[in-house]
Design a protein around this motif. Sequence first.
Motif, PDB file in Angstrom:
ATOM      1  N   ALA A 134      44.324  -5.566  15.960  1.00 35.52           N
ATOM      2  CA  ALA A 134      43.801  -6.476  16.991  1.00 35.52           C
ATOM      3  C   ALA A 134      42.813  -5.758  17.898  1.00 35.52           C
ATOM      4  O   ALA A 134      41.816  -6.345  18.338  1.00 35.52           O
ATOM      5  CB  ALA A 134      44.953  -7.047  17.807  1.00 35.52           C
ATOM      6  N   ALA A 135      43.063  -4.476  18.196  1.00 38.21           N
ATOM      7  CA  ALA A 135      42.150  -3.716  19.052  1.00 38.21           C
ATOM      8  C   ALA A 135      40.790  -3.554  18.385  1.00 38.21           C
ATOM      9  O   ALA A 135      39.745  -3.635  19.050  1.00 38.21           O
ATOM     10  CB  ALA A 135      42.751  -2.347  19.377  1.00 38.21           C
ATOM     11  N   ILE A 136      40.771  -3.344  17.079  1.00 36.96           N
ATOM     12  CA  ILE A 136      39.503  -3.224  16.354  1.00 36.96           C
ATOM     13  C   ILE A 136      38.729  -4.536  16.432  1.00 36.96           C
ATOM     14  O   ILE A 136      37.514  -4.560  16.673  1.00 36.96           O
ATOM     15  CB  ILE A 136      39.755  -2.820  14.892  1.00 36.96           C
ATOM     16  N   GLN A 137      39.422  -5.654  16.240  1.00 35.93           N
ATOM     17  CA  GLN A 137      38.766  -6.955  16.333  1.00 35.93           C
ATOM     18  C   GLN A 137      38.240  -7.208  17.741  1.00 35.93           C
ATOM     19  O   GLN A 137      37.144  -7.742  17.926  1.00 35.93           O
ATOM     20  CB  GLN A 137      39.737  -8.062  15.931  1.00 35.93           C
ATOM     21  N   ALA A 138      39.012  -6.818  18.751  1.00 39.04           N
ATOM     22  CA  ALA A 138      38.577  -7.002  20.139  1.00 39.04           C
ATOM     23  C   ALA A 138      37.345  -6.156  20.441  1.00 39.04           C
ATOM     24  O   ALA A 138      36.415  -6.610  21.120  1.00 39.04           O
ATOM     25  CB  ALA A 138      39.715  -6.633  21.087  1.00 39.04           C
ATOM     26  N   LEU A 139      37.326  -4.934  19.940  1.00 36.69           N
ATOM     27  CA  LEU A 139      36.183  -4.048  20.146  1.00 36.69           C
ATOM     28  C   LEU A 139      34.924  -4.633  19.510  1.00 36.69           C
ATOM     29  O   LEU A 139      33.846  -4.643  20.126  1.00 36.69           O
ATOM     30  CB  LEU A 139      36.484  -2.670  19.562  1.00 36.69           C
ATOM     31  N   LEU A 140      35.046  -5.130  18.286  1.00 38.69           N
ATOM     32  CA  LEU A 140      33.900  -5.742  17.617  1.00 38.69           C
ATOM     33  C   LEU A 140      33.408  -6.962  18.388  1.00 38.69           C
ATOM     34  O   LEU A 140      32.196  -7.173  18.545  1.00 38.69           O
ATOM     35  CB  LEU A 140      34.279  -6.141  16.189  1.00 38.69           C
ATOM     36  N   ALA A 141      34.343  -7.772  18.891  1.00 35.31           N
ATOM     37  CA  ALA A 141      33.966  -8.956  19.656  1.00 35.31           C
ATOM     38  C   ALA A 141      33.231  -8.569  20.933  1.00 35.31           C
ATOM     39  O   ALA A 141      32.239  -9.211  21.316  1.00 35.31           O
ATOM     40  CB  ALA A 141      35.209  -9.781  19.995  1.00 35.31           C
ATOM     41  N   GLY A 142      33.691  -7.514  21.597  1.00 38.95           N
ATOM     42  CA  GLY A 142      33.024  -7.074  22.818  1.00 38.95           C
ATOM     43  C   GLY A 142      31.608  -6.596  22.561  1.00 38.95           C
ATOM     44  O   GLY A 142      30.694  -6.868  23.341  1.00 38.95           O
ATOM     45  N   LEU A 143      31.411  -5.909  21.448  1.00 35.03           N
ATOM     46  CA  LEU A 143      30.070  -5.414  21.119  1.00 35.03           C
ATOM     47  C   LEU A 143      29.119  -6.561  20.779  1.00 35.03           C
ATOM     48  O   LEU A 143      27.914  -6.474  21.044  1.00 35.03           O
ATOM     49  CB  LEU A 143      30.155  -4.432  19.948  1.00 35.03           C
ATOM     50  N   VAL A 144      29.655  -7.642  20.204  1.00 33.46           N
ATOM     51  CA  VAL A 144      28.825  -8.797  19.855  1.00 33.46           C
ATOM     52  C   VAL A 144      28.249  -9.457  21.099  1.00 33.46           C
ATOM     53  O   VAL A 144      27.178 -10.076  21.053  1.00 33.46           O
ATOM     54  CB  VAL A 144      29.648  -9.805  19.024  1.00 33.46           C
ATOM     55  N   VAL A 145      28.934  -9.316  22.233  1.00 38.05           N
ATOM     56  CA  VAL A 145      28.500  -9.980  23.463  1.00 38.05           C
ATOM     57  C   VAL A 145      27.168  -9.426  23.971  1.00 38.05           C
ATOM     58  O   VAL A 145      26.352 -10.166  24.536  1.00 38.05           O
ATOM     59  CB  VAL A 145      29.587  -9.836  24.552  1.00 38.05           C
ATOM     60  N   PHE A 146      26.926  -8.148  23.764  1.00 37.93           N
ATOM     61  CA  PHE A 146      25.751  -7.514  24.363  1.00 37.93           C
ATOM     62  C   PHE A 146      24.428  -8.167  23.967  1.00 37.93           C
ATOM     63  O   PHE A 146      23.581  -8.417  24.839  1.00 37.93           O
ATOM     64  CB  PHE A 146      25.734  -6.012  24.042  1.00 37.93           C
ATOM     65  N   PRO A 147      24.182  -8.457  22.687  1.00 33.59           N
ATOM     66  CA  PRO A 147      22.915  -9.134  22.372  1.00 33.59           C
ATOM     67  C   PRO A 147      22.761 -10.475  23.075  1.00 33.59           C
ATOM     68  O   PRO A 147      21.654 -10.849  23.465  1.00 33.59           O
ATOM     69  CB  PRO A 147      22.986  -9.308  20.844  1.00 33.59           C
ATOM     70  N   VAL A 148      23.877 -11.187  23.259  1.00 34.10           N
ATOM     71  CA  VAL A 148      23.819 -12.507  23.903  1.00 34.10           C
ATOM     72  C   VAL A 148      23.390 -12.373  25.359  1.00 34.10           C
ATOM     73  O   VAL A 148      22.432 -13.011  25.809  1.00 34.10           O
ATOM     74  CB  VAL A 148      25.188 -13.215  23.810  1.00 34.10           C
ATOM     75  N   VAL A 149      24.079 -11.528  26.106  1.00 32.97           N
ATOM     76  CA  VAL A 149      23.804 -11.436  27.539  1.00 32.97           C
ATOM     77  C   VAL A 149      22.469 -10.749  27.824  1.00 32.97           C
ATOM     78  O   VAL A 149      21.880 -10.943  28.895  1.00 32.97           O
ATOM     79  CB  VAL A 149      24.942 -10.693  28.272  1.00 32.97           C
ATOM     80  N   LEU A 150      21.994  -9.954  26.875  1.00 30.95           N
ATOM     81  CA  LEU A 150      20.708  -9.278  27.097  1.00 30.95           C
ATOM     82  C   LEU A 150      19.513 -10.137  26.707  1.00 30.95           C
ATOM     83  O   LEU A 150      18.388  -9.895  27.172  1.00 30.95           O
ATOM     84  CB  LEU A 150      20.672  -7.962  26.312  1.00 30.95           C
ATOM     85  N   LEU A 151      19.742 -11.154  25.870  1.00 31.74           N
ATOM     86  CA  LEU A 151      18.630 -11.972  25.380  1.00 31.74           C
ATOM     87  C   LEU A 151      18.553 -13.352  26.023  1.00 31.74           C
ATOM     88  O   LEU A 151      17.471 -13.931  26.126  1.00 31.74           O
ATOM     89  CB  LEU A 151      18.741 -12.130  23.854  1.00 31.74           C
ATOM     90  N   VAL A 152      19.693 -13.909  26.432  1.00 30.47           N
ATOM     91  CA  VAL A 152      19.715 -15.269  26.968  1.00 30.47           C
ATOM     92  C   VAL A 152      19.642 -15.217  28.492  1.00 30.47           C
ATOM     93  O   VAL A 152      20.635 -14.921  29.164  1.00 30.47           O
ATOM     94  CB  VAL A 152      20.983 -16.014  26.519  1.00 30.47           C
ATOM     95  N   HIS A 153      18.474 -15.492  29.038  1.00 28.01           N
ATOM     96  CA  HIS A 153      18.289 -15.528  30.492  1.00 28.01           C
ATOM     97  C   HIS A 153      16.931 -16.144  30.796  1.00 28.01           C
ATOM     98  O   HIS A 153      16.043 -16.194  29.928  1.00 28.01           O
ATOM     99  CB  HIS A 153      18.386 -14.134  31.110  1.00 28.01           C
ATOM    100  N   ALA A 154      16.779 -16.616  32.008  1.00 30.38           N
ATOM    101  CA  ALA A 154      15.501 -17.169  32.442  1.00 30.38           C
ATOM    102  C   ALA A 154      14.510 -16.027  32.669  1.00 30.38           C
ATOM    103  O   ALA A 154      14.910 -14.873  32.872  1.00 30.38           O
ATOM    104  CB  ALA A 154      15.689 -17.982  33.724  1.00 30.38           C
ATOM    105  N   PRO A 155      13.203 -16.322  32.665  1.00 33.55           N
ATOM    106  CA  PRO A 155      12.201 -15.279  32.945  1.00 33.55           C
ATOM    107  C   PRO A 155      12.453 -14.619  34.300  1.00 33.55           C
ATOM    108  O   PRO A 155      12.703 -15.295  35.299  1.00 33.55           O
ATOM    109  CB  PRO A 155      10.883 -16.061  32.946  1.00 33.55           C
ATOM    110  N   GLY A 156      12.434 -13.313  34.309  1.00 29.79           N
ATOM    111  CA  GLY A 156      12.662 -12.577  35.551  1.00 29.79           C
ATOM    112  C   GLY A 156      14.112 -12.387  35.906  1.00 29.79           C
ATOM    113  O   GLY A 156      14.426 -11.829  36.966  1.00 29.79           O
TER     114      GLY A 156
END
Length: 283
Positions: A134-156
Amino acid sequence: MTTTTIVSPPRAGRLSTGWHTFAALLSRDLRVTRRQLGSLALRAVMQPLAFTFGFAYVLPKIGLAGGFGGQHPGAPRFTTVLVPGLVAITIAVQGITAVMIPLLMELTYTKQMEDRALAPVPMWVIAVQKIVSAAIQALLAGLVVFPVVLLVHAPGQAPDVHVHNWPLFATALLLASLLAACTGLLLGTVFDVQKVQHLFAAVITPLTVLGCVYFPWSELRAVPWLQYVTLANPVVYMGEGLRAALTPGVGHMPVWAVLLAQTGGIVLFGGLALRNFRRRVTG
């Protein structure tokens, strides 16, 4: 008259058997995870994507989001504050559900736990294997979040997030994943499958709302009683550890306190989970 003497295998042999059984069980779970990788990514992405789209794209677009704590010059953007919290809650939810739901299914419907219990190893080996998986799955899930939060945002409104301390970042991710998995195993030994629908109301919602996901724990000094109440929430320490590594300019708990709390939580929740697991399976 002859007597038969039962000789127990040497300790080295027991350790070897335990390790091979642990590796085989973990390999089986990881193969299942690999086949369901798309589903894992979807579950990991949906919650942070929804929050990021709302808070980092929609609100700035309609003029309702500025710097954290208002429009004060130099205040960090809300998106910057949001990143560690979203990674933490994603790890927490995935780590809990990845061990709790399968465990309840194996104990009730599929009865697979009875087969696993027949393995020639102590019961704690099976429980630890579930925590690691379960810890391995949680770690993978946490890493998947980074592209989302770094790419989805308004200009500026791009978050100002960098790994300022790689050892701390790796340690924070590892401890958060293990703590989430230990919590999930403990809950899996406490909840009945008939009451699993209460999981979100009784566990997930409080973890999210009171987990300092959308704000640093230090900002709760304006509500002292709530600041102390949230100390019982493991998600707080997950997020604060990631803030210390990713956004050290944002207020966060002392690193020593975060690491101590997470390590203590792993020992406490893990110990209780192993005890309850043995009782639940053999009882």
